[in-house]
Design a protein around this motif. Structure first.
Motif: not given
Length: 475
Positions: A48-52, A170-172
């Motif tokens: 989800k984080a990657i696709i967004s 950074s997000d993960l």
């Protein structure tokens, strides 16, 4: 003779009976694994984080077949070509399972005459590798690719690819990382000025690529002993490949008497300087290192190459940390589409692949260490009853909720005990319970129970959907 034949047939029949009773081995094939609900919940979170992020950067999505014609894949991966999985001849077509998502993408562009696209593709790829599953190396695994194809001004798409890697890592929250950057032209120029013969460029390149796993002495002896490079040339390479830094190093190499004379190296360094200027504007140079040892062994790279590496693993609660190394990599491959195009038309491309399996290894390990409870469903509400003979009412209510787009469950029992229904919510993390009872039905309300606080409120039936939406958006 007839007697002997009969005896043999009888023995064969007995053997046949036993054959069927052999123990069936229940295991997944070597280098593969199953993913249960818990693992899939972690995967979905990461995807989800990657696709967004990909969508935030304006990417479209494509898909390609899991197998390609063998000739499509042959000769594109350098020394790694031996890891391609070949399939049996299928009605005159020699097929292989895809090794990555980049070569199929190039084939797709050439076949459909696409000259301009920004796409992402998330799918499984296959490698006949020696699996080291503890380190996140499998024979079947996911790749998450983002690529920009088209004729653009230099280094703008390349800088965006690095920004995407920075955003995702950074997000993960995987810990500290560095993105190493180099350029194939700088490498080739460096090999030329160090006295490496043209015919040995690619094979020496794949030796240099091992510097993150092996000390320089071992890489040097491989170059000299196995690959027949002169010791003097190897030493000259050694002087360069141990350098890393930022803009200051690029400036220094632009003044280097040997490198600056080489046309390829000069071009590469000029573009590298431009890239660092754009990365400064994106505010991410703190995590970027221009590293002359970065080689990336794949044959199709033509310009900028990069690799993101995690600097240290979380050591708390874990006796033996998962050693993961590289978690993303990519680069520019301007010639690959032209290999497939009948007229040799080139489509410049730059892209990045996120090493999702390695990222999963870290996330799984971290969650185990933290003992955080992972929800494997997204159910918002359990439809329950407090008394017997209310199955029809539960079915009516749950149907209303489903039709309104609410994620709802109920227990598959005619007359479940209220305690069991509440316990089910505790176990699975369902935040709300909608309780129907005789009195509630008379009053036209539903009792909504908040599982965490055990607070109960009566909600009018017609307002229930809205109330559930409000309360679950706060969860």
């Amino acid at each position: 003779i007839a007697k002997e034949v009969a005896k043999l047939l009888e023995m064969k029949a007995q053997l046949g009976e036993n054959e069927g009773k052999q123990k069936f081995v229940l295991k997944t094939p070597k280098g593969t694994r199953d993913f249960g609900p818990k693992e899939m919940a972690i995967r979905e979170r990461a995807f989800k984080a990657i696709i967004s992020c990909f969508k935030r950067h304006g990417a479209e999505v494509i898909d390609t077949p899991v197998f390609e014609l063998k000739e499509t894949l042959t000769g594109k991966y350098g020394e790694d070509s031996k890891l391609i999985y070949d399939l049996k001849d299928q009605g005159g077509e020699l097929l292989s399972l895809r090794y990555d998502l980049t070569v199929p993408f190039a084939r797709y562009l050439a076949m459909n005459k696409v000259t301009n696209i920004k796409r992402y593709h998330i799918a499984k790829v296959y490698r006949r590798d020696n699996p080291a599953m503890t380190r996140g190396r499998y024979r079947e695994f996911y790749q998450c690719d983002f690529d920009i194809a088209g004729q653009f001004d230099p280094m703008i798409p390349d800088a965006e690819c690095l920004k995407i890697v920075h955003e995702i890592l950074s997000d993960l929250q995987l810990g500290d990382f560095v993105i190493k950057v180099n350029d194939r032209r700088i490498l080739d120029g460096m090999f030329a000025v160090c006295g490496v013969p043209d015919s040995k460029f690619r094979t020496i390149c794949s030796s240099v690529d091992k510097l993150d796993k092996m000390p320089w002495e071992e890489v040097r002896s491989e170059m000299v002993g196995e690959k027949g490079l002169s010791p003097e040339a190897a030493d000259r390479i050694g002087d360069y490949v141990q350098l890393h830094g930022g803009l200051d190093l690029i400036e220094r190499l632009l003044q280097d008497p040997k490198l600056s004379q080489n046309k390829l190296a000069k071009e590469g360094l000029g573009d590298m300087k431009l890239l660092f200027e754009y990365l400064t504007l994106f505010g991410i140079t703190g995590k970027i290192s221009f590293d002359l040892s970065l080689a990336r062994g794949l044959d199709y790279y033509t310009g900028v190459i990069f690799e993101a590496v995690l600097l240290q693993q979380e050591k708390e609660h874990v006796e033996e940390p998962v050693s993961v190394g590289s978690v993303a990599g990519g680069g520019r491959y301007d010639g690959l589409v032209g290999m497939f195009d009948p007229k040799g038309r080139k489509v410049p491309c730059v892209g990045v692949s996120i090493g999702i399996e390695r990222i999963f290894s870290i996330l799984e390990q971290r969650l185990e260490a933290s003992e955080e409870k992972i929800r494997t469903t997204e159910t918002q509400v359990l439809v329950a009853s407090a008394q017997k003979k209310l199955l029809e009412e539960r079915l009516k209510l749950i149907s209303e909720l489903w039709d309104a787009g609410i994620k709802a469950e109920m227990l598959y029992k005619k007359n479940p005990k209220l305690l069991n229904q509440l316990q089910y919510c505790e176990d699975t993390g369902i935040p709300l319970v909608a309780i129907v009872g005789e009195q509630e039905l008379k009053d036209g309300v539903v009792k909504l129970r908040i599982v965490a606080t055990r607070e109960e409120v009566n909600v009018r039936r017609e307002s229930l959907v809205e109330e559930i939406r409000i309360r679950t958006s706060q969860c």
